[in-house]
Scaffold this motif. Sequence first.
Motif, PDB file in Angstrom:
ATOM      1  N   GLU A  89      54.653  35.891  21.441  1.00 30.75           N
ATOM      2  CA  GLU A  89      53.730  37.027  21.384  1.00 30.75           C
ATOM      3  C   GLU A  89      54.243  38.193  22.214  1.00 30.75           C
ATOM      4  O   GLU A  89      54.131  39.352  21.806  1.00 30.75           O
ATOM      5  N   SER A  90      54.828  37.880  23.374  1.00 29.06           N
ATOM      6  CA  SER A  90      55.282  39.001  24.195  1.00 29.06           C
ATOM      7  C   SER A  90      56.460  39.699  23.528  1.00 29.06           C
ATOM      8  O   SER A  90      56.589  40.917  23.616  1.00 29.06           O
ATOM      9  N   ALA A  91      57.309  38.935  22.839  1.00 23.66           N
ATOM     10  CA  ALA A  91      58.406  39.579  22.122  1.00 23.66           C
ATOM     11  C   ALA A  91      57.861  40.433  20.982  1.00 23.66           C
ATOM     12  O   ALA A  91      58.314  41.559  20.760  1.00 23.66           O
ATOM     13  N   LEU A  92      56.857  39.899  20.275  1.00 25.73           N
ATOM     14  CA  LEU A  92      56.263  40.683  19.189  1.00 25.73           C
ATOM     15  C   LEU A  92      55.655  41.969  19.726  1.00 25.73           C
ATOM     16  O   LEU A  92      55.816  43.041  19.144  1.00 25.73           O
ATOM     17  N   MET A  93      54.951  41.839  20.862  1.00 30.17           N
ATOM     18  CA  MET A  93      54.314  43.026  21.420  1.00 30.17           C
ATOM     19  C   MET A  93      55.338  44.014  21.964  1.00 30.17           C
ATOM     20  O   MET A  93      55.042  45.184  22.119  1.00 30.17           O
ATOM     21  N   ALA A  94      56.536  43.489  22.297  1.00 29.68           N
ATOM     22  CA  ALA A  94      57.590  44.409  22.719  1.00 29.68           C
ATOM     23  C   ALA A  94      58.213  45.088  21.511  1.00 29.68           C
ATOM     24  O   ALA A  94      59.128  45.893  21.645  1.00 29.68           O
ATOM     25  N   GLY A  95      57.738  44.729  20.332  1.00 27.27           N
ATOM     26  CA  GLY A  95      58.225  45.381  19.133  1.00 27.27           C
ATOM     27  C   GLY A  95      59.452  44.735  18.525  1.00 27.27           C
ATOM     28  O   GLY A  95      60.296  45.417  17.948  1.00 27.27           O
ATOM     29  N   ALA A  96      59.575  43.408  18.673  1.00 26.16           N
ATOM     30  CA  ALA A  96      60.742  42.729  18.121  1.00 26.16           C
ATOM     31  C   ALA A  96      60.648  42.649  16.606  1.00 26.16           C
ATOM     32  O   ALA A  96      59.588  42.348  16.062  1.00 26.16           O
ATOM     33  N   ARG A  97      61.752  42.915  15.941  1.00 23.52           N
ATOM     34  CA  ARG A  97      61.825  42.646  14.509  1.00 23.52           C
ATOM     35  C   ARG A  97      62.007  41.147  14.327  1.00 23.52           C
ATOM     36  O   ARG A  97      62.418  40.462  15.260  1.00 23.52           O
ATOM     37  N   ILE A 111      55.626  47.550  13.988  1.00 23.51           N
ATOM     38  CA  ILE A 111      56.634  47.371  15.038  1.00 23.51           C
ATOM     39  C   ILE A 111      56.777  48.654  15.837  1.00 23.51           C
ATOM     40  O   ILE A 111      56.830  48.654  17.063  1.00 23.51           O
ATOM     41  N   LEU A 159      65.261  45.959  22.807  1.00 18.20           N
ATOM     42  CA  LEU A 159      64.928  45.768  21.391  1.00 18.20           C
ATOM     43  C   LEU A 159      64.959  47.093  20.638  1.00 18.20           C
ATOM     44  O   LEU A 159      65.281  47.136  19.465  1.00 18.20           O
ATOM     45  N   GLY A 172      54.631  34.757  29.790  1.00 14.95           N
ATOM     46  CA  GLY A 172      55.491  34.996  28.628  1.00 14.95           C
ATOM     47  C   GLY A 172      56.818  35.636  28.963  1.00 14.95           C
ATOM     48  O   GLY A 172      57.357  36.404  28.177  1.00 14.95           O
ATOM     49  N   LEU A 204      48.345  40.711  16.563  1.00 11.03           N
ATOM     50  CA  LEU A 204      49.053  39.432  16.542  1.00 11.03           C
ATOM     51  C   LEU A 204      48.340  38.491  15.587  1.00 11.03           C
ATOM     52  O   LEU A 204      48.917  37.527  15.099  1.00 11.03           O
ATOM     53  N   GLN A 264      65.232  39.897  15.659  1.00 12.82           N
ATOM     54  CA  GLN A 264      65.292  40.001  17.122  1.00 12.82           C
ATOM     55  C   GLN A 264      64.447  38.923  17.764  1.00 12.82           C
ATOM     56  O   GLN A 264      64.837  38.315  18.759  1.00 12.82           O
ATOM     57  N   MET A 317      60.864  35.687  29.436  1.00 15.47           N
ATOM     58  CA  MET A 317      61.997  34.950  28.874  1.00 15.47           C
ATOM     59  C   MET A 317      62.705  34.208  30.014  1.00 15.47           C
ATOM     60  O   MET A 317      63.149  34.840  30.969  1.00 15.47           O
ATOM     61  N   GLN A 349      66.791  36.794  19.954  1.00 22.05           N
ATOM     62  CA  GLN A 349      66.736  37.246  21.349  1.00 22.05           C
ATOM     63  C   GLN A 349      65.618  36.610  22.156  1.00 22.05           C
ATOM     64  O   GLN A 349      65.643  36.676  23.380  1.00 22.05           O
ATOM     65  N   ALA A 350      64.638  36.033  21.483  1.00 22.96           N
ATOM     66  CA  ALA A 350      63.562  35.401  22.249  1.00 22.96           C
ATOM     67  C   ALA A 350      63.531  33.886  22.027  1.00 22.96           C
ATOM     68  O   ALA A 350      63.574  33.110  22.974  1.00 22.96           O
ATOM     69  N   ALA A 384      53.245  32.369  24.251  1.00 21.76           N
ATOM     70  CA  ALA A 384      53.237  33.633  24.992  1.00 21.76           C
ATOM     71  C   ALA A 384      54.582  34.332  24.888  1.00 21.76           C
ATOM     72  O   ALA A 384      54.640  35.565  24.894  1.00 21.76           O
ATOM     73  N   ILE A 385      55.664  33.569  24.785  1.00 19.03           N
ATOM     74  CA  ILE A 385      56.986  34.193  24.666  1.00 19.03           C
ATOM     75  C   ILE A 385      57.117  34.879  23.311  1.00 19.03           C
ATOM     76  O   ILE A 385      57.588  36.020  23.210  1.00 19.03           O
ATOM     77  N   ARG A 412      53.910  49.081  18.226  1.00 15.89           N
ATOM     78  CA  ARG A 412      54.022  48.194  19.376  1.00 15.89           C
ATOM     79  C   ARG A 412      55.108  48.679  20.332  1.00 15.89           C
ATOM     80  O   ARG A 412      55.006  48.503  21.535  1.00 15.89           O
ATOM     81  N   ARG A 413      56.138  49.280  19.762  1.00 20.38           N
ATOM     82  CA  ARG A 413      57.229  49.736  20.617  1.00 20.38           C
ATOM     83  C   ARG A 413      56.849  50.949  21.443  1.00 20.38           C
ATOM     84  O   ARG A 413      57.348  51.146  22.539  1.00 20.38           O
ATOM     85  N   PHE A 431      50.192  38.769  29.436  1.00 21.57           N
ATOM     86  CA  PHE A 431      49.668  37.473  29.018  1.00 21.57           C
ATOM     87  C   PHE A 431      49.300  36.598  30.210  1.00 21.57           C
ATOM     88  O   PHE A 431      49.932  36.669  31.259  1.00 21.57           O
TER      89      PHE A 431
END
Lengths: 355, 670
Positions: B219-227, A109, A141, A124, A85, B230, A126, B234-235, B216-217, A112-113, A120
């Motif tokens: 970062e958590s989306a990034l860590m979930a592999g968001a492009r 990506i 995703l 974090g 990050l 996305q 949604m 989506q976040a 945190a939102i 990470r996927r 966190f």
Amino acid sequence: MASASSQIMLSCKNLWKVFGARPAYYFDTAGYQIDPDGLTARLRREGHIPAVVDASFDVKRGEIFVIMGLSGSGKSTLVRCLSRLLDIEHGTMEFDGQDLAKISGPDLIEIRRRKMGMVFQSFGLMPHLTALENIAFPLKLQGVARPEREARAREMLELVELGNRGDALPSQLSGGQQQRVGIARSLSTNPDLWFLDEPFSALDPLIRRQMQDEFLRLQSQLKKTIVFITHDIMEACRLADRIALMRGGKIIQLGTPAEILLQPVDDYVSDFTAEVALTRAIRVRDLARPALGDLPEGPVVPPAAPIEVILPALASGQRQFRVEGDDSLVLDATSVLEVLKRDARHGLGPEGGRG
Amino acid sequence: MTAVWGNRQYRIWTGLLLLSVLLVVLAQHVPLFKSFPAWLVLDLSTWLNSVISALFETLRPLGMLLSTLAEMPLAGIRSLLAWAPWPATSLLVILVALYAGGLRLALFAAVALGMVVVMGYWPKAMNTLALVIISVPVAVSIGFALGALAHRLPKIRPAMIALLDVMQTWPAFGYLIPLLILFGFGPTAGLTASVIFSVPPMVRNTLVGLSDVPPAIVESALMAGARPRQLFWQAMVPTAMPQLLVGVNQTTMASLSMVIIIAIIGGFNDLGWEVLSAMRAAELGRSLGAGLVIVLIAVLLDRITRGFAERGGRAISGGVLRAGMVIALILAVLLSGYDLLPGDQAQRLLRRIDGWLLDFVAWSAPVFAVLRNAITYGVMLPMRIGFSGSASPMVWGFALTPAITAAYVLVAVALALILGRRKPMRGIVTGFAALLFWTGLPAFPWPGVFAVIGVATWQKGGAGLFALAMAGLGLAGLSGLWVPMMQSIYLAAVAVLICFVIGGALGVLAAENDRFSAILRPISDTLQTLPQFVFLIPALMLFKVGEFTALIAIALYAVVPPIRYVEHGLRNVRPDLVEAGVQMGATPWQLLWQVKLPLARSSVLLGLNQTIMAALSMLVIAALVGTRELGQQVYVALSKADAGAGLIAGAIITAIALISDRLLRRRVSN
Ligand SMILES: Nc1ncnc2c1ncn2[C@@H]1O[C@H](COP(=O)(O)OP(=O)(O)O)[C@@H](O)[C@H]1O
Ligand SMILES: [Mg+2]
């Protein structure tokens, strides 16, 4: 050594992360040797924040690697470098045989996927998605079809024992429940490497304890490779296989909880651990020694139990204990008495810690 | 800070004060210092006009294309709303109200729409609604895109925010003519003005919403592999949605306000036109009726959009809403073709009310005359022509003898010295106040204005603000609008003064008394949602055409911010400090003035800022009831189709607004 290196999931060497106006300027060294202490002092002088200083460590497959330190010591920054990050200024990171620092764009990506998960401190989640949808979010995703990803998310909900709260929005859940959702979400893609940045620090002490037990239960089931951040030494000692203790961005000691507690490298570390009641933090296996000569005698104790469980037997005159599952080990009363003396010096009776 | 605000500061401002005194004295004898020299005035507007017509004539084909594109959907929606029988449309609106805000709002919607029908304003209301329905989605999309862009590129944020400030403060009347040249005669010019005016709140809310997404939102989306895409859609956007909906609410209200104002172009048979023509014909009943309908629609639109923003709707399930929509559609088809609108009895009744209203106005005139005279002679005249002008047998009943002049000077100097003994800045401010009160605001020597504003802007905002101030003042002087500009400042200042005294007192009361606050809040809420135009109606009814009426309209519009911010500031004073004050034995009065108000200072200043902005934006609207300032220049330019003159006068108003905003805003960094 090939077998040993494949035991290592993440290998970091000389990591640096600096915040400030132009951090790159300081690392344009082209072959010069970096002097960590000198550079740190210079960075501070020149208005930069060296948040991670020359950090080197390996994380072994299947272990719980705890990074511990006071607030502001650079723990979050370090773990964000590991999860990419944040970009590091200097150093190498090898993850599963790949050069993690060089990976970017779609490859990152993809990693990470499939291979990383992260939890966190502030959850974090949604706010517009239900617990179930939050857990399914990483799969969504990736384009996993709805029935499939919801089935998986339900499985995860069961795993964190929230089976009946799937339709709740995060705002309708307690802190502990929200973090369970966060944990389930980070596990939904079945990652190999699991980062947790102070996952329980925002929770009440009682819930925190409960979540730690949950976490250990999960890990005994899942056997992930874990990098766990905390500022709580008791938490670190309960959970860790190994601890890296950070101060001002630097890792000042790295070792098992027992090593940190019993052989602190300097006064800072011993002050840091002074409050810990060793009888609780030290485990039977930490003090057990190979038995010399005769087979050991005495009651059998589990290796992971804190030594406080043998105190009643000790008080009634028992001198030796056997370790469950390994007949060659013995726990000797003298080594336990050493620990008790140290606790007494710090005013920590066998009844537990101060405060 | 203290070092900067130290001795040098005092010396500069004392020097400025002495310079101003000198200028005032000299101005008696040297005309050059009194009024901006005529030989410096250039014919800027003619020149600007030739540029504009050349430029816009070439752009004309593009303008025509755009206006066709805009007017097709407008015509479609307009005829749809005209075709749909009112019971069907009402049912739909009531359902949406039920969905967004629950039963109470649905009930309000039913009553409001019923009144619109009964009073005979349905077709006009639908025409206004059609304009809003076209302009809001355009403004929301543009605003969202600009906000997202500014969030993505932090570097362009200052420029973007400056642009938004200009868009919100530049009076629409000032650029209607160029728009008409560009788009031709028709609703597109008005729609464009409405979009320009209503885009900024959407941009601001988008920027705030996206910036406030917790790290945190992201970062958590990034860590979930968001492009990247996305991550955004989506976040970030869903997380920012409540704030985005606040933006939609504000944009809708701004759009409605502007749609009604631009009815001045005419030709659309909507509510704004109805009010305007009724006012022009001095038909009080009809303008009051149309005004009431505007109020109802404004409140309805506000509560519905706010319902979505605050609770995301959902008072009933989406399924019920959809079923209701189908029923409304069926109802529309079944009922179409029948004339279901009531006859014009209500309209005739409204005309009859005229007589009663006139009686009421005549009957109440003495009461209002007292108010009018008090404010005219007590506040307006002294601020306009000053003590030196007011001290005449005609105004105050005594002449300005040398003895009186000497006494004035003596009192002023003594006051300044006494007040300035402990805090020099207070003495300097007193000196300036005394000087202004002597000459009257508009007659303050122009070089003095340049000097004071120049120093203030330089100190507070640096070279950029200084340049803006000099450009604004210079433009006013060179274009021959110096006096109107000073008149604008004077009128706005009087309005702000009145608003602050009344609104501040109300705010203090509301902060001290929960019951009063609960009563006041819905009134403030409603006043703030009303289109600016509406405030002209009661003012005009009670006071006839003139500057005083304009003042009342401005004050009605601008009185809410001081109430709000004073109450908010006082209520948010740290309770431990209040307790400390009480413990030390402060009386309630001392507590208010020595503890709470000083601590609430930043909120009060913010309220002052908002009041000034509101007053300035109302100037141009108030010009319709007769003023002598820049707003009037804008309005006259509009009626003479003088694009250049309108743009220049509008630009000066914008400059005044921007400068006072930046001067009052807290210094961001040293
Ligand atoms: N984005 C940032 N910009 C500048 N400084 C930062 C940023 N993030 C963290 N820091 C600084 O880096 C240091 C380490 O912070 P952090 O890693 O958050 O510590 P911890 O997680 O151990 O509390 C702190 O001094 C913090 O102020
Ligand atoms: Mg942290």
